[in-house]
Design an enzyme around this catalytic site. Structure first.
Site, PDB file in Angstrom:
ATOM      1  N   LYS A 199      26.412  -4.356  -1.077  1.00  0.00           N
ATOM      2  CA  LYS A 199      27.886  -4.250  -1.024  1.00  0.00           C
ATOM      3  C   LYS A 199      28.329  -3.556   0.249  1.00  0.00           C
ATOM      4  O   LYS A 199      29.525  -3.294   0.429  1.00  0.00           O
ATOM      5  CB  LYS A 199      28.396  -3.463  -2.230  1.00  0.00           C
ATOM      6  CG  LYS A 199      28.013  -4.042  -3.579  1.00  0.00           C
ATOM      7  CD  LYS A 199      28.476  -3.095  -4.693  1.00  0.00           C
ATOM      8  CE  LYS A 199      27.716  -3.343  -5.978  1.00  0.00           C
ATOM      9  NZ  LYS A 199      27.842  -2.222  -6.919  1.00  0.00           N
ATOM     10  N   ARG A 238      11.305   3.614   3.731  1.00  0.00           N
ATOM     11  CA  ARG A 238      10.868   2.590   4.697  1.00  0.00           C
ATOM     12  C   ARG A 238      12.094   1.773   5.067  1.00  0.00           C
ATOM     13  O   ARG A 238      12.834   1.307   4.192  1.00  0.00           O
ATOM     14  CB  ARG A 238       9.783   1.683   4.135  1.00  0.00           C
ATOM     15  CG  ARG A 238       9.491   0.530   5.102  1.00  0.00           C
ATOM     16  CD  ARG A 238       8.282  -0.262   4.754  1.00  0.00           C
ATOM     17  NE  ARG A 238       7.066   0.488   5.007  1.00  0.00           N
ATOM     18  CZ  ARG A 238       5.851  -0.036   4.974  1.00  0.00           C
ATOM     19  NH1 ARG A 238       5.691  -1.320   4.683  1.00  0.00           N
ATOM     20  NH2 ARG A 238       4.788   0.704   5.213  1.00  0.00           N
ATOM     21  N   HIS A 277       4.829   5.690  11.613  1.00  0.00           N
ATOM     22  CA  HIS A 277       4.367   5.590  10.230  1.00  0.00           C
ATOM     23  C   HIS A 277       3.441   6.780  10.002  1.00  0.00           C
ATOM     24  O   HIS A 277       2.227   6.639   9.892  1.00  0.00           O
ATOM     25  CB  HIS A 277       3.637   4.252  10.046  1.00  0.00           C
ATOM     26  CG  HIS A 277       3.408   3.830   8.626  1.00  0.00           C
ATOM     27  ND1 HIS A 277       3.615   4.657   7.536  1.00  0.00           N
ATOM     28  CD2 HIS A 277       2.969   2.642   8.109  1.00  0.00           C
ATOM     29  CE1 HIS A 277       3.330   3.987   6.425  1.00  0.00           C
ATOM     30  NE2 HIS A 277       2.934   2.767   6.750  1.00  0.00           N
ATOM     31  N   ARG A 294       0.805  -1.228   0.000  1.00  0.00           N
ATOM     32  CA  ARG A 294       0.000   0.000   0.000  1.00  0.00           C
ATOM     33  C   ARG A 294       0.835   1.274   0.000  1.00  0.00           C
ATOM     34  O   ARG A 294       0.597   2.190  -0.786  1.00  0.00           O
ATOM     35  CB  ARG A 294      -0.932   0.045   1.234  1.00  0.00           C
ATOM     36  CG  ARG A 294      -2.202  -0.716   1.083  1.00  0.00           C
ATOM     37  CD  ARG A 294      -2.618  -1.285   2.415  1.00  0.00           C
ATOM     38  NE  ARG A 294      -1.655  -2.311   2.778  1.00  0.00           N
ATOM     39  CZ  ARG A 294      -1.721  -3.582   2.364  1.00  0.00           C
ATOM     40  NH1 ARG A 294      -2.743  -3.968   1.676  1.00  0.00           N
ATOM     41  NH2 ARG A 294      -0.793  -4.465   2.677  1.00  0.00           N
ATOM     42  N   THR A 295       1.801   1.349   0.906  1.00  0.00           N
ATOM     43  CA  THR A 295       2.520   2.614   1.071  1.00  0.00           C
ATOM     44  C   THR A 295       3.303   2.941  -0.205  1.00  0.00           C
ATOM     45  O   THR A 295       3.238   4.052  -0.722  1.00  0.00           O
ATOM     46  CB  THR A 295       3.466   2.524   2.287  1.00  0.00           C
ATOM     47  OG1 THR A 295       2.718   2.044   3.393  1.00  0.00           O
ATOM     48  CG2 THR A 295       4.049   3.881   2.629  1.00  0.00           C
TER      49      THR A 295
HETATM   50  N1   CP Z   1      -0.367  -0.080   5.806  1.00  0.00           N
HETATM   51  C1   CP Z   1       0.855  -0.328   5.264  1.00  0.00           C
HETATM   52  O1   CP Z   1       1.865   0.283   5.629  1.00  0.00           O
HETATM   53  O2   CP Z   1       0.833  -1.286   4.301  1.00  0.00           O
HETATM   54  P1   CP Z   1       2.117  -1.770   3.493  1.00  0.00           P
HETATM   55  O3   CP Z   1       3.048  -2.442   4.476  1.00  0.00           O
HETATM   56  O4   CP Z   1       1.578  -2.710   2.456  1.00  0.00           O
HETATM   57  O5   CP Z   1       2.763  -0.560   2.900  1.00  0.00           O
END
Ligand code: CP
Length: 310
Positions: free
Chosen positions: A87, A108, A136, A58-59
């Site tokens: 590396k 991320r 998040h 999603r993100t």
């Molecule tokens: N909600 C969320 O962060 O989903 P993903 O891990 O799929 O990005």
């Protein structure tokens, strides 16, 4: 922290209520663009870098969709295989490189604090797309948007956060943000997975009515929002500890029988077995709309940071 142009998005705690409301109102205007019903090319020529050291559906895809709907383009990697991270390149050096290829960086990373560290090595805006068990913040903005849009506001809501509250970055960020509003909170978690002390203390310091329990069935009937999270196997240092709590909560039609008609069930997704598929067809389910809301909310943020318009 005031103003959006060039801003980092590292922790939702950096956002005032006024900031949050500005994002939500801009996101609302972006919905027809997110659906492909209205054109907006105000980020044409701008490049977003998406660096995903951890899995995401999603993100990552909603950031890509948001940037492309606004006329911009996206570069990045999804998993470190095939990159110079293999590396031994450090996060600091990777970010230093990527800043010369892009206008903003979405990161991320499995380590808490990684986005804040990255921001120290670049003048480009850094957006935290999840840092280990930390925060998040863009998920929180879309969660708040979902509640705000559903109820016409956030104040007055009775909200329960359920599941892995210890390691769950979405519920940490959401709690910090909800402290800016007039809500009642209940934390529902098995022993050992309750909300970290510093998050609880933050909520208490803001005077939020706050309850903590292990028993989900006792709280459901009084709620406006039930925010369910996955017990995250990947965050447990000891697999035996995970096995003790896996499957402890399951939201199904039986559990929701006595719930308010207006109760909305949310989940940041992915789910495993904590929300039964039979809930999808009920009037309570909002998790797929919530996932869609990631597009207009991320469009709003990118536009406000990079100088686009709604
Ligand atoms: N909600 C969320 O962060 O989903 P993903 O891990 O799929 O990005």
């Amino acid at each position: 922290m005031g103003g959006f142009p060039g801003r980092d998005v590292l922790s939702i705690a950096d956002f005032s209520r006024k900031d949050i409301e500005a994002v939500l109102k801009t996101a609302k205007k972006m919905v027809p663009v997110a659906r492909g019903e209205r054109a907006n090319r105000t980020l044409e020529g701008r490049i977003l870098a998406t660096l995903f050291y951890e899995p995401s559906t999603r993100t990552r895809l909603s950031f890509e969709s948001a940037m492309k709907r606004l006329g911009g383009s996206v570069i990045g990697f999804y998993g470190t295989e095939g990159t110079s991270v293999m590396k031994g390149e450090t996060l600091a050096d990777t970010v230093r490189m990527v800043e010369s290829y892009s206008d903003a960086i979405v990161l991320r990373h499995p380590q808490e604090g990684a986005a804040r560290l990255a921001a120290e090595f670049t003048d480009r805006p850094v957006i935290n797309a999840g840092d280990g068990a930390g925060q998040h913040p863009t998920q929180t903005l879309l969660d708040l948007y979902t509640i705000w849009d559903e109820r016409g506001g956030i104040d007055g809501a009775k909200i329960a956060l359920v599941g892995d509250l210890k390691y769950g970055r979405t519920v940490h960020s959401l709690t910090y943000a909800l402290c800016e509003f007039d809500v009642e909170l209940t934390f529902v978690a098995p022993a050992g997975l309750q909300m970290p002390k510093e998050v609880v203390e933050h909520a208490r310091a803001h005077g939020l009515p706050l309850a903590m329990t292990e028993d989900l069935s006792k709280v459901v009937k009084d709620l406006d929002v039930l925010y369910v999270t996955r017990i995250q196997k990947e965050r447990f240092p000891d697999p035996q500890e995970y096995a003790k709590v896996a499957g402890v909560y399951r939201v199904d039609a039986g559990l929701l029988r006595d719930a308010r008609k207006s109760l909305v069930v949310m989940h940041p997704l992915p789910r495993v077995d904590e929300v039964a598929p039979e809930v999808d067809a009920t009037a309570h389910a909002r998790y797929f709309e919530q996932a869609f809301n990631g597009v207009p909310v991320r469009m709003a943020l990118l536009s406000m940071i990079l100088g686009g318009s709604a």
